[in-house]
Design an enzyme around this catalytic site. Structure first.
Site, mmCIF file in Angstrom:
data_model
loop_
_atom_site.group_PDB
_atom_site.id
_atom_site.type_symbol
_atom_site.label_atom_id
_atom_site.label_comp_id
_atom_site.label_asym_id
_atom_site.label_seq_id
_atom_site.Cartn_x
_atom_site.Cartn_y
_atom_site.Cartn_z
ATOM 1 C CG HIS A 214 -1.952 -1.123 1.129
ATOM 2 N ND1 HIS A 214 -1.780 -2.306 1.802
ATOM 3 C CD2 HIS A 214 -3.107 -1.239 0.450
ATOM 4 C CE1 HIS A 214 -2.803 -3.104 1.551
ATOM 5 N NE2 HIS A 214 -3.621 -2.481 0.723
ATOM 6 C CG HIS B 51 -3.752 -5.848 -3.324
ATOM 7 N ND1 HIS B 51 -3.549 -4.508 -3.591
ATOM 8 C CD2 HIS B 51 -4.321 -5.894 -2.104
ATOM 9 C CE1 HIS B 51 -3.973 -3.776 -2.590
ATOM 10 N NE2 HIS B 51 -4.467 -4.591 -1.665
ATOM 11 C CB CYS C 114 -11.594 -4.764 4.566
ATOM 12 S SG CYS C 114 -13.067 -3.786 4.228
ATOM 13 C CG HIS D 120 -5.152 -7.689 1.973
ATOM 14 N ND1 HIS D 120 -5.027 -6.851 3.066
ATOM 15 C CD2 HIS D 120 -5.300 -6.893 0.903
ATOM 16 C CE1 HIS D 120 -5.106 -5.598 2.656
ATOM 17 N NE2 HIS D 120 -5.260 -5.595 1.343
ATOM 18 C CD GLU E 166 -10.070 -5.436 11.016
ATOM 19 O OE1 GLU E 166 -10.883 -4.532 10.723
ATOM 20 O OE2 GLU E 166 -9.366 -6.023 10.180
ATOM 21 C CE1 TYR F 144 -10.959 0.639 -2.094
ATOM 22 C CE2 TYR F 144 -11.673 -1.639 -2.222
ATOM 23 C CZ TYR F 144 -10.983 -0.631 -1.575
ATOM 24 O OH TYR F 144 -10.307 -0.898 -0.410
ATOM 25 C CD GLU G 93 -6.658 -0.117 0.671
ATOM 26 O OE1 GLU G 93 -6.381 -1.086 -0.074
ATOM 27 O OE2 GLU G 93 -6.517 -0.154 1.895
ATOM 28 C CD GLU H 207 -7.985 -3.614 -1.007
ATOM 29 O OE1 GLU H 207 -7.046 -3.715 -0.196
ATOM 30 O OE2 GLU H 207 -9.181 -3.535 -0.659
ATOM 31 C CD1 TRP I 197 -14.508 -0.690 2.255
ATOM 32 C CD2 TRP I 197 -12.848 0.777 1.961
ATOM 33 N NE1 TRP I 197 -13.898 -0.501 3.467
ATOM 34 C CE2 TRP I 197 -12.865 0.398 3.315
ATOM 35 C CE3 TRP I 197 -11.884 1.679 1.536
ATOM 36 C CZ2 TRP I 197 -11.961 0.888 4.258
ATOM 37 C CZ3 TRP I 197 -10.984 2.169 2.471
ATOM 38 C CH2 TRP I 197 -11.028 1.773 3.815
#
Length: 181
Positions: free
Chosen positions: A25, A32, A67, A69, A87, A104, A114, A116, A161
């Site tokens: 980032h 990604h 959110c 990855h 989280e 986005y 971002e 993604e 997002w």
């Protein structure tokens, strides 16, 4: 602590490599894989979180529940389970995809991008929430219609997002949500 990696993809979503999450980032973030998950409780309320002020990208921004990855070789459902626990200290159930092709690109006020391919999921909370303060500064359960109104009338108050997901899947924040099979 073991380094985390993200999966780099081409415009068609094909994996083309990996990169360290801590380095990916930037002002020139490559496309990604990611995911976004909206969590509802038994009363039909939706969880919104305010990202910790210490986050590198989008600090202090209100957004959906969480959110993340998927790691190389990790499926979205396993990644969702892992990130919900890490989280939010939360167990989720009934995870289902709402928008498998959401994508986005957005830039925060510090110039962090971002970029993604980010399938959107909906889940139900299966435990109490105990957020990690390094990830989440504040949180609250909201009536989905109230959140939909905020997104529509004051999009600057929430993550880009979340705005994009609500626009792409209008039923995401309603009782009549539709899922893709």
């Amino acid at each position: 602590m073991r380094a985390e990696f993200v999966v780099l993809v081409d415009d068609d979503g094909n994996e083309i490599g990996t990169a360290p999450k801590a380095e990916v980032h930037s002002a020139e973030t490559p496309l990604h894989r990611a995911f976004s998950c909206h969590v509802f409780d038994g009363a039909g309320r939706v969880l919104v979180t305010r990202r910790a002020l210490t986050k590198r990208a989008w600090p202090g921004v209100w957004t959906n529940a969480f959110c993340g990855h998927p790691a190389p070789g990790e499926g979205d459902l396993d990644a969702i389970d892992r990130r919900a626990r890490q989280e939010l200290g939360l167990e989720v159930r009934d995870v289902r995809v709402v928008d498998p092709g959401f994508r986005y690109r957005a830039t925060d006020s510090a110039g962090i991008v971002e970029n993604e391919l980010c399938p959107v999921y909906r889940a139900t909370a299966a435990s109490d929430i105990e957020p990690d303060p390094r990830e989440v500064d504040q949180w609250r359960w909201m009536d989905p219609a109230d959140l939909a109104s905020i997104v529509r009338l004051a999009p600057h108050l929430v993550s880009p997002w979340l705005v994009g997901q609500a626009a792409a899947s209008p039923h995401l924040l309603s009782e009549r949500e539709r899922t893709h099979t």
